[in-house]
Write a protein that holds these residues in place. Structure first.
Motif, PDB file in Angstrom:
ATOM      1  N   SER A 105      39.911  47.318  48.705  1.00  0.00           N
ATOM      2  CA  SER A 105      39.457  47.079  47.337  1.00  0.00           C
ATOM      3  C   SER A 105      38.048  46.495  47.388  1.00  0.00           C
ATOM      4  O   SER A 105      37.577  46.026  48.424  1.00  0.00           O
ATOM      5  N   GLN A 106      37.406  46.474  46.239  1.00  0.00           N
ATOM      6  CA  GLN A 106      36.036  45.988  46.180  1.00  0.00           C
ATOM      7  C   GLN A 106      35.972  44.488  46.479  1.00  0.00           C
ATOM      8  O   GLN A 106      35.062  44.029  47.159  1.00  0.00           O
ATOM      9  N   SER A 107      36.952  43.722  46.006  1.00  0.00           N
ATOM     10  CA  SER A 107      36.936  42.280  46.264  1.00  0.00           C
ATOM     11  C   SER A 107      37.160  41.991  47.755  1.00  0.00           C
ATOM     12  O   SER A 107      36.581  41.055  48.314  1.00  0.00           O
ATOM     13  N   THR A 108      37.962  42.810  48.432  1.00  0.00           N
ATOM     14  CA  THR A 108      38.154  42.640  49.878  1.00  0.00           C
ATOM     15  C   THR A 108      36.852  42.925  50.618  1.00  0.00           C
ATOM     16  O   THR A 108      36.503  42.205  51.566  1.00  0.00           O
ATOM     17  N   TYR A 110      33.806  42.562  49.431  1.00  0.00           N
ATOM     18  CA  TYR A 110      32.904  41.436  49.189  1.00  0.00           C
ATOM     19  C   TYR A 110      33.310  40.231  50.046  1.00  0.00           C
ATOM     20  O   TYR A 110      32.451  39.530  50.605  1.00  0.00           O
ATOM     21  N   GLY A 111      34.588  39.999  50.155  1.00  0.00           N
ATOM     22  CA  GLY A 111      35.061  38.886  50.984  1.00  0.00           C
ATOM     23  C   GLY A 111      34.708  39.072  52.448  1.00  0.00           C
ATOM     24  O   GLY A 111      34.275  38.131  53.119  1.00  0.00           O
TER      25      GLY A 111
END
Length: 136
Positions: A105-108, A110-111
Motif C-alpha cells: 500500500s502507499q502508506s507502507t 512511505y513508511g
C-alpha cells in the motif's frame, strides 16, 4: 580493670601456649597450594559459546535463500505486482514473474522510505558519536 574471669582465661591461654609447639608448614606447602589454586581457576574459566551455532545460521540462511528463490521463480503470480519496467532496449528477458505477487500500500511504501531515510541519517551520526567518544 580486668575481672577475675579474664585473668583466669589469660593464665589458661598462656599455659596452653607454653606447652604447645610451633608448627611449620612442609617444604612443598606453597607449591601444593598454588597447584590447587591453578586447578580451580582453570576449571572455572568460562569459554565463549554462541547462542546460535554456525550450523544453525547456515541452515537458516539456506532456508531463506530457498524461500526467496521459490517466490521469485516458481510461485505462481496473482497480480501485476509493483509494475517496474526497465528500459533495456532490445534485450529479451524471459517472463519469470519475479515477485509479481507482492503489492504494497502507499502508506507502507512511505513508511519504508522514512525508515530507510532515518537509518541513513542515524548511522553516520552514531558512528561519529562513538568515534569521538572513544578517542583518547
Amino acid at each position: 580493670m580486668k575481672s577475675e574471669h579474664d585473668k583466669e582465661l589469660e593464665q589458661l591461654v598462656e599455659k596452653f601456649m607454653e606447652n604447645s609447639q610451633t608448627e611449620s608448614p612442609s617444604f612443598e606447602f606453597t607449591s601444593k597450594v598454588m597447584q590447587e589454586i591453578n586447578q580451580l581457576s582453570v576449571s572455572k574459566s568460562i569459554a565463549y559459546k554462541p547462542l546460535i551455532s554456525k550450523t544453525v545460521w547456515w541452515l537458516l540462511s539456506a532456508g531463506l535463500c530457498a524461500l526467496v528463490l521459490y517466490i521469485a521463480f516458481i510461485a505462481p503470480s496473482q497480480s501485476k505486482g509493483l509494475g517496474l519496467t526497465l528500459p533495456l532496449g532490445n534485450l529479451k528477458i524471459p517472463n519469470l514473474n519475479v515477485f509479481s505477487g507482492i503489492k504494497f500500500s502507499q502508506s507502507t511504501m512511505y513508511g519504508m522510505a522514512m525508515l530507510a531515510l532515518m537509518v541513513m541519517v542515524q548511522i553516520p551520526l552514531l558512528k561519529h558519536y562513538f568515534n569521538s567518544r572513544l578517542k583518547v
